[in-house]
Write a protein that holds these residues in place. Structure first.
Motif, PDB file in Angstrom:
ATOM      1  N   ASP A 225       0.847  -1.143   0.343  1.00 13.84           N
ATOM      2  CA  ASP A 225       0.023   0.060  -0.268  1.00 13.84           C
ATOM      3  C   ASP A 225       0.660   1.265   0.057  1.00 13.84           C
ATOM      4  O   ASP A 225       0.036   2.450  -0.157  1.00 13.84           O
ATOM      5  CB  ASP A 225      -0.995   0.418   1.267  1.00 13.84           C
ATOM      6  N   ALA A 226       2.357   1.498   0.195  1.00 16.18           N
ATOM      7  CA  ALA A 226       2.684   2.248   0.158  1.00 16.18           C
ATOM      8  C   ALA A 226       3.783   2.444  -1.126  1.00 16.18           C
ATOM      9  O   ALA A 226       4.209   0.911  -1.492  1.00 16.18           O
ATOM     10  CB  ALA A 226       3.921   2.284   1.528  1.00 16.18           C
ATOM     11  N   PRO A 227       4.330   3.489  -1.472  1.00 16.28           N
ATOM     12  CA  PRO A 227       5.380   3.357  -2.794  1.00 16.28           C
ATOM     13  C   PRO A 227       6.884   2.959  -2.173  1.00 16.28           C
ATOM     14  O   PRO A 227       6.863   2.283  -1.410  1.00 16.28           O
ATOM     15  CB  PRO A 227       5.417   5.011  -2.995  1.00 16.28           C
ATOM     16  N   HIS A 228       7.016   2.186  -3.536  1.00 11.89           N
ATOM     17  CA  HIS A 228       8.211   1.181  -3.306  1.00 11.89           C
ATOM     18  C   HIS A 228       8.721   2.551  -2.489  1.00 11.89           C
ATOM     19  O   HIS A 228       9.674   3.555  -2.602  1.00 11.89           O
ATOM     20  CB  HIS A 228       9.217   1.530  -4.181  1.00 11.89           C
ATOM     21  N   GLN A 229      10.306   2.072  -1.424  1.00  9.90           N
ATOM     22  CA  GLN A 229      10.711   2.350  -0.475  1.00  9.90           C
ATOM     23  C   GLN A 229      10.117   3.280   0.769  1.00  9.90           C
ATOM     24  O   GLN A 229      11.081   4.003   1.279  1.00  9.90           O
ATOM     25  CB  GLN A 229      12.143   2.749  -1.066  1.00  9.90           C
ATOM     26  N   ALA A 230       9.128   2.897   0.789  1.00 13.06           N
ATOM     27  CA  ALA A 230       8.216   4.638   1.033  1.00 13.06           C
ATOM     28  C   ALA A 230       7.718   3.677   2.527  1.00 13.06           C
ATOM     29  O   ALA A 230       7.455   2.125   2.752  1.00 13.06           O
ATOM     30  CB  ALA A 230       6.845   4.910   1.087  1.00 13.06           C
ATOM     31  N   LEU A 231       7.622   4.296   3.777  1.00 12.22           N
ATOM     32  CA  LEU A 231       6.777   4.019   5.183  1.00 12.22           C
ATOM     33  C   LEU A 231       6.222   3.191   4.877  1.00 12.22           C
ATOM     34  O   LEU A 231       5.121   4.256   4.727  1.00 12.22           O
ATOM     35  CB  LEU A 231       7.366   4.840   6.029  1.00 12.22           C
ATOM     36  N   VAL A 232       5.539   2.305   5.714  1.00 12.44           N
ATOM     37  CA  VAL A 232       3.895   1.589   6.018  1.00 12.44           C
ATOM     38  C   VAL A 232       3.958   1.555   7.322  1.00 12.44           C
ATOM     39  O   VAL A 232       4.288   0.720   8.152  1.00 12.44           O
ATOM     40  CB  VAL A 232       3.423   0.834   4.773  1.00 12.44           C
ATOM     41  N   VAL A 233       2.424   2.653   7.717  1.00 13.17           N
ATOM     42  CA  VAL A 233       1.900   1.533   9.090  1.00 13.17           C
ATOM     43  C   VAL A 233       0.764   0.939   9.031  1.00 13.17           C
ATOM     44  O   VAL A 233      -0.364   1.379   8.633  1.00 13.17           O
ATOM     45  CB  VAL A 233       1.484   2.934  10.348  1.00 13.17           C
ATOM     46  N   TYR A 234       0.580  -0.441   9.712  1.00  8.78           N
ATOM     47  CA  TYR A 234      -0.347  -1.337   8.998  1.00  8.78           C
ATOM     48  C   TYR A 234      -0.677  -2.276  10.313  1.00  8.78           C
ATOM     49  O   TYR A 234       0.551  -2.011  11.739  1.00  8.78           O
ATOM     50  CB  TYR A 234      -0.017  -2.119   8.525  1.00  8.78           C
ATOM     51  N   VAL A 235      -1.277  -2.828  10.831  1.00  9.65           N
ATOM     52  CA  VAL A 235      -1.567  -3.963  11.685  1.00  9.65           C
ATOM     53  C   VAL A 235      -1.175  -4.876  11.288  1.00  9.65           C
ATOM     54  O   VAL A 235      -1.365  -5.378  10.110  1.00  9.65           O
ATOM     55  CB  VAL A 235      -3.178  -3.801  12.293  1.00  9.65           C
ATOM     56  N   ASP A 236      -0.166  -5.471  12.339  1.00  8.28           N
ATOM     57  CA  ASP A 236       0.376  -7.230  11.554  1.00  8.28           C
ATOM     58  C   ASP A 236      -0.135  -8.246  11.886  1.00  8.28           C
ATOM     59  O   ASP A 236      -1.492  -8.846  12.664  1.00  8.28           O
ATOM     60  CB  ASP A 236       1.796  -6.540  12.104  1.00  8.28           C
ATOM     61  N   SER A 237      -0.094  -9.112  12.146  1.00  6.99           N
ATOM     62  CA  SER A 237      -0.533 -10.855  12.096  1.00  6.99           C
ATOM     63  C   SER A 237      -0.734 -11.133  13.900  1.00  6.99           C
ATOM     64  O   SER A 237      -1.388 -11.476  14.065  1.00  6.99           O
ATOM     65  CB  SER A 237       0.898 -11.980  11.459  1.00  6.99           C
ATOM     66  N   ALA A 238       0.079 -10.814  14.535  1.00 10.40           N
ATOM     67  CA  ALA A 238      -0.104 -10.621  15.990  1.00 10.40           C
ATOM     68  C   ALA A 238      -1.665  -9.327  16.068  1.00 10.40           C
ATOM     69  O   ALA A 238      -1.458  -9.079  17.756  1.00 10.40           O
ATOM     70  CB  ALA A 238       0.881 -10.438  16.874  1.00 10.40           C
ATOM     71  N   ASP A 239      -1.964  -8.295  15.570  1.00  7.46           N
ATOM     72  CA  ASP A 239      -3.450  -7.330  15.660  1.00  7.46           C
ATOM     73  C   ASP A 239      -2.442  -6.314  16.955  1.00  7.46           C
ATOM     74  O   ASP A 239      -2.988  -5.793  17.786  1.00  7.46           O
ATOM     75  CB  ASP A 239      -3.978  -8.217  16.557  1.00  7.46           C
ATOM     76  N   LEU A 240      -1.303  -6.322  16.228  1.00  4.71           N
ATOM     77  CA  LEU A 240       0.124  -5.002  17.082  1.00  4.71           C
ATOM     78  C   LEU A 240       0.122  -4.041  15.562  1.00  4.71           C
ATOM     79  O   LEU A 240       0.411  -4.305  14.531  1.00  4.71           O
ATOM     80  CB  LEU A 240       0.948  -5.240  17.602  1.00  4.71           C
ATOM     81  N   VAL A 241      -0.012  -2.381  15.958  1.00  2.34           N
ATOM     82  CA  VAL A 241       0.881  -1.617  15.087  1.00  2.34           C
ATOM     83  C   VAL A 241       2.022  -1.848  14.930  1.00  2.34           C
ATOM     84  O   VAL A 241       2.782  -1.839  15.665  1.00  2.34           O
ATOM     85  CB  VAL A 241       0.954  -0.253  15.853  1.00  2.34           C
ATOM     86  N   ALA A 242       2.495  -1.877  13.562  1.00  3.90           N
ATOM     87  CA  ALA A 242       4.121  -2.479  12.637  1.00  3.90           C
ATOM     88  C   ALA A 242       4.224  -0.868  11.953  1.00  3.90           C
ATOM     89  O   ALA A 242       3.156  -0.510  11.480  1.00  3.90           O
ATOM     90  CB  ALA A 242       4.386  -3.208  12.616  1.00  3.90           C
ATOM     91  N   VAL A 243       5.748  -0.878  11.866  1.00  2.00           N
ATOM     92  CA  VAL A 243       6.149   0.128  10.371  1.00  2.00           C
ATOM     93  C   VAL A 243       7.229  -0.388   9.532  1.00  2.00           C
ATOM     94  O   VAL A 243       7.995  -1.078  10.149  1.00  2.00           O
ATOM     95  CB  VAL A 243       6.900   1.482  11.378  1.00  2.00           C
ATOM     96  N   ALA A 244       6.778  -0.579   8.552  1.00  3.14           N
ATOM     97  CA  ALA A 244       7.755  -1.149   7.263  1.00  3.14           C
ATOM     98  C   ALA A 244       8.162  -0.293   6.478  1.00  3.14           C
ATOM     99  O   ALA A 244       7.753   0.663   6.364  1.00  3.14           O
ATOM    100  CB  ALA A 244       6.972  -2.513   6.683  1.00  3.14           C
ATOM    101  N   VAL A 245       8.898  -0.952   5.310  1.00  7.67           N
ATOM    102  CA  VAL A 245       8.626   0.062   4.466  1.00  7.67           C
ATOM    103  C   VAL A 245       9.300  -0.998   3.146  1.00  7.67           C
ATOM    104  O   VAL A 245       9.536  -2.155   3.409  1.00  7.67           O
ATOM    105  CB  VAL A 245      10.260   0.170   4.235  1.00  7.67           C
ATOM    106  N   ASN A 246       8.610  -0.347   2.478  1.00  3.59           N
ATOM    107  CA  ASN A 246       8.215  -1.689   1.085  1.00  3.59           C
ATOM    108  C   ASN A 246       9.080  -1.857   0.298  1.00  3.59           C
ATOM    109  O   ASN A 246       9.891  -0.804   0.039  1.00  3.59           O
ATOM    110  CB  ASN A 246       6.779  -0.743   0.402  1.00  3.59           C
ATOM    111  N   GLY A 247       9.916  -3.015   0.498  1.00  2.06           N
ATOM    112  CA  GLY A 247      11.424  -3.166   0.269  1.00  2.06           C
ATOM    113  C   GLY A 247      12.488  -2.397   0.421  1.00  2.06           C
ATOM    114  O   GLY A 247      13.485  -2.454   0.003  1.00  2.06           O
ATOM    115  N   GLY A 248      12.112  -2.407   1.850  1.00  2.00           N
ATOM    116  CA  GLY A 248      13.422  -1.985   2.466  1.00  2.00           C
ATOM    117  C   GLY A 248      12.977  -2.511   3.913  1.00  2.00           C
ATOM    118  O   GLY A 248      12.893  -3.303   4.326  1.00  2.00           O
ATOM    119  N   ARG A 249      13.880  -1.340   5.109  1.00  2.00           N
ATOM    120  CA  ARG A 249      13.552  -2.064   6.860  1.00  2.00           C
ATOM    121  C   ARG A 249      13.568  -0.936   7.626  1.00  2.00           C
ATOM    122  O   ARG A 249      14.602   0.153   7.174  1.00  2.00           O
ATOM    123  CB  ARG A 249      15.529  -2.579   6.898  1.00  2.00           C
TER     124      ARG A 249
END
Length: 266
Positions: A225-249
């Motif tokens: 849902d985020a552009p490549h190399q952009a941050l996304v805030v989402y609900v993870d598989s444990a139903d907790l908030v998480a922050v990821a980078v699409n294609g990164g760390r």
């Protein structure tokens, strides 16, 4: 425990030494029909909070059985070895807070004992390897159907050691939460429940509390849902908030580690 006995192992032992194999061997000698699931042996050394999070987020998806966890910087000291009964299975490990979130995930503690019965332990208990000499043999006997009360005296669940509650605070614009874990993909899991994201806009900002500059992020459902190399805030598989980078760390972008605080705001 009816049917095939299951035992799971979660430790910080790593894979470079024979520690994990020794635990498997002790279990196999006592309960050769037991099936063992290795959850992970790569919990960062002595990181009890990380071990507790991994265990709690995994045990609801494992077969009903005996779950052994050993992240035990206090091994050989006055800290107790314990076994806990829950509606969803048994937990075995040190009394240092490691087991309690998992117990909650399995329905709550119905009984607790201290592991003191000599016949259940190794003939010689090492001062530094209770995984092999205490927790593995106890787990094997429990998996075979031995009664929890035979392992040692009852313990008041209210007296068990608990980890400090992680920081989660809400305000009108968003929330601040403690970094709970960072996975191998660099995704940053926060202690905040996923429901706190519901009121936030489609774009948010993520960063440390205070005047330090924050990073723009998409409030999305998944990484794409985020552009490549952009941050996304989402609900993870444990139903907790998480922050990821699409294609990164995300951990590299945010420069955080477990225990740090992050603010997410609209």
């Amino acid at each position: 425990m009816s049917g095939t006995p299951w035992i799971s192992l979660t430790t910080d032992y790593g894979l470079d030494d024979g520690f994990v194999a020794a635990c498997h061997g002790v279990i196999a000698r006592i309960a050769p029909a037991a099936r063992v699931i290795d959850v992970t042996h790569l919990v960062p050394p002595a990181d009890v909070r990380r071990g507790a999070a991994v265990l709690a987020q995994t045990v609801p998806y494992l077969p009903v059985g005996v779950h052994v966890a050993v992240v035990d910087p206090g091994v050989g000291t006055a800290r107790r070895g314990i076994a806990l009964a829950t509606p969803g299975g048994l937990l075995v490990g040190p009394d240092n807070g490691l087991l309690l979130d998992a117990a909650t995930a399995l329905g709550g503690i119905s009984a607790a004992v201290e592991l003191t019965e000599p016949r259940w332990l190794a003939a010689r208990v090492s001062g530094t390897f209770h995984g092999r000499d205490v927790f593995a043999p106890v787990a094997a006997r429990l998996a075979l159907g031995a009664s929890l009360v035979e392992a040692g005296p009852a313990v008041d669940p209210g007296e068990l050691v608990r980890l400090p509650a992680p920081v989660v605070t809400r305000d009108a614009d968003g929330f601040t939460a403690e970094v709970l874990t960072v996975d191998r993909f660099g995704n940053v899991q926060l202690a905040a429940p996923g429901e706190v994201l519901g009121a936030l806009a489609a774009t948010v900002r993520v960063g440390p509390p205070g005047p330090t500059p924050s990073h723009p992020a998409v409030h999305g459902r998944t990484f794409g849902d985020a552009p490549h190399q952009a941050l996304v805030v989402y609900v993870d598989s444990a139903d907790l908030v998480a922050v990821a980078v699409n294609g990164g760390r995300a951990v590299d972008v945010l420069g955080v580690r477990p225990g740090d605080l992050l603010r997410v705001a609209g």
